[in-house]
Design a protein around this motif. Structure first.
Motif, PDB file in Angstrom:
ATOM      1  N   LEU A  59       0.818  -1.206   0.000  1.00 27.59           N
ATOM      2  CA  LEU A  59       0.000   0.000   0.000  1.00 27.59           C
ATOM      3  C   LEU A  59       0.858   1.266   0.000  1.00 27.59           C
ATOM      4  O   LEU A  59       0.342   2.370  -0.201  1.00 27.59           O
ATOM      5  CB  LEU A  59      -0.943  -0.005   1.198  1.00 27.59           C
ATOM      6  CG  LEU A  59      -2.025  -1.091   1.178  1.00 27.59           C
ATOM      7  CD1 LEU A  59      -2.863  -1.047   2.440  1.00 27.59           C
ATOM      8  CD2 LEU A  59      -2.921  -0.943  -0.048  1.00 27.59           C
ATOM      9  N   SER A  60       2.149   1.104   0.243  1.00 27.78           N
ATOM     10  CA  SER A  60       3.071   2.238   0.190  1.00 27.78           C
ATOM     11  C   SER A  60       3.838   2.305  -1.125  1.00 27.78           C
ATOM     12  O   SER A  60       4.669   3.192  -1.306  1.00 27.78           O
ATOM     13  CB  SER A  60       4.066   2.150   1.361  1.00 27.78           C
ATOM     14  OG  SER A  60       3.384   2.156   2.594  1.00 27.78           O
ATOM     15  N   GLN A  61       3.571   1.376  -2.020  1.00 30.15           N
ATOM     16  CA  GLN A  61       4.272   1.326  -3.297  1.00 30.15           C
ATOM     17  C   GLN A  61       3.504   2.114  -4.364  1.00 30.15           C
ATOM     18  O   GLN A  61       2.300   2.350  -4.223  1.00 30.15           O
ATOM     19  CB  GLN A  61       4.444  -0.129  -3.739  1.00 30.15           C
ATOM     20  CG  GLN A  61       5.277  -0.975  -2.795  1.00 30.15           C
ATOM     21  CD  GLN A  61       5.278  -2.443  -3.177  1.00 30.15           C
ATOM     22  OE1 GLN A  61       4.797  -2.822  -4.242  1.00 30.15           O
ATOM     23  NE2 GLN A  61       5.814  -3.273  -2.299  1.00 30.15           N
ATOM     24  N   PRO A  62       4.165   2.517  -5.452  1.00 32.02           N
ATOM     25  CA  PRO A  62       3.466   3.217  -6.533  1.00 32.02           C
ATOM     26  C   PRO A  62       2.696   2.248  -7.418  1.00 32.02           C
ATOM     27  O   PRO A  62       3.177   1.163  -7.734  1.00 32.02           O
ATOM     28  CB  PRO A  62       4.615   3.881  -7.309  1.00 32.02           C
ATOM     29  CG  PRO A  62       5.790   2.995  -7.065  1.00 32.02           C
ATOM     30  CD  PRO A  62       5.625   2.450  -5.671  1.00 32.02           C
ATOM     31  N   LEU A  74     -12.750   1.969   0.691  1.00 36.68           N
ATOM     32  CA  LEU A  74     -11.785   2.651  -0.168  1.00 36.68           C
ATOM     33  C   LEU A  74     -11.486   4.068   0.320  1.00 36.68           C
ATOM     34  O   LEU A  74     -10.341   4.530   0.246  1.00 36.68           O
ATOM     35  CB  LEU A  74     -12.312   2.686  -1.600  1.00 36.68           C
ATOM     36  CG  LEU A  74     -11.393   3.249  -2.673  1.00 36.68           C
ATOM     37  CD1 LEU A  74     -10.090   2.472  -2.738  1.00 36.68           C
ATOM     38  CD2 LEU A  74     -12.091   3.230  -4.036  1.00 36.68           C
ATOM     39  N   ALA A  75     -12.482   4.767   0.818  1.00 36.61           N
ATOM     40  CA  ALA A  75     -12.265   6.139   1.282  1.00 36.61           C
ATOM     41  C   ALA A  75     -11.267   6.171   2.436  1.00 36.61           C
ATOM     42  O   ALA A  75     -10.353   7.010   2.464  1.00 36.61           O
ATOM     43  CB  ALA A  75     -13.593   6.760   1.703  1.00 36.61           C
ATOM     44  N   THR A  76     -11.421   5.270   3.401  1.00 36.68           N
ATOM     45  CA  THR A  76     -10.498   5.234   4.533  1.00 36.68           C
ATOM     46  C   THR A  76      -9.105   4.816   4.091  1.00 36.68           C
ATOM     47  O   THR A  76      -8.102   5.374   4.546  1.00 36.68           O
ATOM     48  CB  THR A  76     -11.025   4.275   5.614  1.00 36.68           C
ATOM     49  OG1 THR A  76     -12.307   4.732   6.061  1.00 36.68           O
ATOM     50  CG2 THR A  76     -10.078   4.213   6.803  1.00 36.68           C
ATOM     51  N   LEU A  77      -9.032   3.841   3.189  1.00 39.07           N
ATOM     52  CA  LEU A  77      -7.720   3.407   2.696  1.00 39.07           C
ATOM     53  C   LEU A  77      -6.975   4.552   2.026  1.00 39.07           C
ATOM     54  O   LEU A  77      -5.766   4.740   2.248  1.00 39.07           O
ATOM     55  CB  LEU A  77      -7.893   2.254   1.706  1.00 39.07           C
ATOM     56  CG  LEU A  77      -7.887   0.837   2.251  1.00 39.07           C
ATOM     57  CD1 LEU A  77      -8.110  -0.151   1.112  1.00 39.07           C
ATOM     58  CD2 LEU A  77      -6.579   0.516   2.957  1.00 39.07           C
ATOM     59  N   ARG A  78      -7.659   5.313   1.215  1.00 36.94           N
ATOM     60  CA  ARG A  78      -7.007   6.424   0.527  1.00 36.94           C
ATOM     61  C   ARG A  78      -6.612   7.520   1.513  1.00 36.94           C
ATOM     62  O   ARG A  78      -5.631   8.242   1.305  1.00 36.94           O
ATOM     63  CB  ARG A  78      -7.908   6.992  -0.574  1.00 36.94           C
ATOM     64  CG  ARG A  78      -8.203   5.994  -1.675  1.00 36.94           C
ATOM     65  CD  ARG A  78      -8.955   6.606  -2.847  1.00 36.94           C
ATOM     66  NE  ARG A  78      -8.037   7.130  -3.861  1.00 36.94           N
ATOM     67  CZ  ARG A  78      -8.423   7.625  -5.037  1.00 36.94           C
ATOM     68  NH1 ARG A  78      -9.707   7.657  -5.353  1.00 36.94           N
ATOM     69  NH2 ARG A  78      -7.540   8.078  -5.889  1.00 36.94           N
ATOM     70  N   GLN A  83      -0.579   8.323  -0.756  1.00 33.30           N
ATOM     71  CA  GLN A  83      -0.117   8.095  -2.122  1.00 33.30           C
ATOM     72  C   GLN A  83      -1.194   7.407  -2.970  1.00 33.30           C
ATOM     73  O   GLN A  83      -1.206   7.532  -4.201  1.00 33.30           O
ATOM     74  CB  GLN A  83       1.184   7.267  -2.141  1.00 33.30           C
ATOM     75  CG  GLN A  83       1.055   5.841  -1.689  1.00 33.30           C
ATOM     76  CD  GLN A  83       1.029   5.695  -0.169  1.00 33.30           C
ATOM     77  OE1 GLN A  83       1.013   6.694   0.558  1.00 33.30           O
ATOM     78  NE2 GLN A  83       1.030   4.460   0.301  1.00 33.30           N
ATOM     79  N   LEU A  84      -2.125   6.688  -2.320  1.00 34.79           N
ATOM     80  CA  LEU A  84      -3.219   6.054  -3.056  1.00 34.79           C
ATOM     81  C   LEU A  84      -4.244   7.088  -3.540  1.00 34.79           C
ATOM     82  O   LEU A  84      -5.008   6.817  -4.462  1.00 34.79           O
ATOM     83  CB  LEU A  84      -3.923   5.019  -2.181  1.00 34.79           C
ATOM     84  CG  LEU A  84      -3.072   3.850  -1.655  1.00 34.79           C
ATOM     85  CD1 LEU A  84      -3.953   2.870  -0.902  1.00 34.79           C
ATOM     86  CD2 LEU A  84      -2.333   3.147  -2.787  1.00 34.79           C
TER      87      LEU A  84
END
Length: 363
Positions: A59-62, A74-78, A83-84
């Motif tokens: 989740l920290s990768q491009p 998805l909202a919380t993840l972003r 970077q997401l």
């Protein structure tokens, strides 16, 4: 350049696994990384998946594209992984929490509904597996916003509508029979092939079978599908009362044997109160079965009208009579099976690739 794609499935049930495996197969030139969580502890899973994945290195990768299922917050993840927030995101809606029938054991569904709403707002595009799924979601959002006491922003439903797509879960080409096959209308083999849960209407299946027997109609029966440790008691009653009619019973471990059953059955039957696409019915239709389904849900999108019996959610008995009447007429008319060719994987692959390509390109 190979697009780097992160695929998130927070409640990785069998149908979700099948869809993501097909998606990867349809886009072999993409680089795929998948994160999944087991399909259990629903309330915790739908709200807690960002915490479960908090320390995931990927989740920290491009990434060039993120694809998340409707169980993903998805909202919380972003928000937790900034970077997401600059990566294009597609939300795929296998189901929506506004249209699920609620069992007596369940409480209100506000929290899961809000997760769906926030995720759809956070996504760049939202794909639904049927038009009925899309429309019931948008109606549910509209009704929820109407309940808000104040501070309701304008244009939410319109904004969601404008970025919504209908993109079904594909049916593998190998399941389609090349030509119509002969069906046994003197003693039809009825197939009920759904999850063994209350929302698939097992109590309605019991009443339907009792109505069939009451009219002395000949039939054979297979009741298969994914079972669980706890299941509605209607299944035990069906097994006891109709043991002499049963060809197959319970979950089939072998996919080859299940596919053979699809080709052996004559009529695929649904009594469902909820079915956002109806993969079980579509698979059987592709394999040459004639459908017998209630006139509701996504079935209207691909089952011919003469094969849809009158829906009556308030009365299982009235609905059972309508289903028996419909079956009697089908046995007289002997219709050819209606192959759902538009749902073939080979026909849908181009639409999937076009949408993913447009998101990556920023269109």
């Amino acid at each position: 350049m190979t697009p780097r794609t992160l695929l998130l499935s927070a409640y990785d049930a069998a149908s979700h696994q099948r869809w993501r495996n097909q998606l990867v197969a349809m886009c072999p030139d993409y680089h795929w990384q998948t994160l999944t969580l087991p399909p259990r502890f629903f309330q915790w899973r739908i709200r807690g998946n960002p915490v479960s994945w908090l320390a995931e290195p990927c989740l920290s990768q491009p990434w060039d594209l993120i694809i998340a299922t409707s169980m993903v917050d998805l909202a919380t993840l972003r928000g937790l992984h900034p970077q997401l927030a600059i990566t294009p995101c597609l939300l795929y809606m296998h189901e929506n929490q506004f249209a699920f029938p609620v069992s007596e054991q369940q409480q209100g569904r506000l929290e899961p509904q809000m997760v769906n709403l926030y995720s759809a707002l956070a996504a760049d595009a939202v794909a639904f597996n049927s038009a009925w799924n899309r429309d019931s979601f948008l109606r549910g959002v509209d009704a929820l916003l109407d309940k808000m006491p104040d501070a309701v922003p304008p244009g939410v439903v319109q904004a969601l509508t404008e970025k919504s797509w209908v993109l079904p879960v594909p049916i593998e080409d190998c399941l389609f029979v090349d030509q119509g096959r002969a069906l046994n209308w003197r003693c039809p083999h009825l197939l009920w092939n759904h999850r063994w849960e209350y929302d698939k209407g097992p109590d309605r299946l019991l009443v339907f079978l009792q109505a069939l027997a009451g009219r002395s109609m000949p039939f054979r029966l297979s009741v298969v599908g994914e079972g669980f440790r706890r299941y509605p008691e209607a299944f035990d009653r069906i097994h006891q009362q109709f043991a002499g009619y049963i060809e197959h019973w319970g979950f089939m471990d072998s996919r080859d044997e299940y596919d053979r059953l699809l080709r052996e059955a004559d009529v695929v039957l649904s009594t469902a109160l909820h079915d956002f696409q109806g993969l079980a019915v579509l698979e059987a239709m592709a394999s040459g079965c004639v459908a017998l389904v209630p006139d509701r849900l996504a079935y209207r999108e691909y089952v011919p009208e003469p094969c849809r019996y009158r829906s009556d959610e308030s009365s299982p008995e009235a609905e059972a009579r309508a289903a028996v009447n419909c079956l009697e007429q089908i046995m007289v008319d002997k219709p050819a099976s209606a192959s759902p060719d538009a749902w073939r994987a080979s026909r849908l692959a181009g639409r999937y690739r076009a949408l993913l390509g447009d998101l990556i390109a920023g269109r």
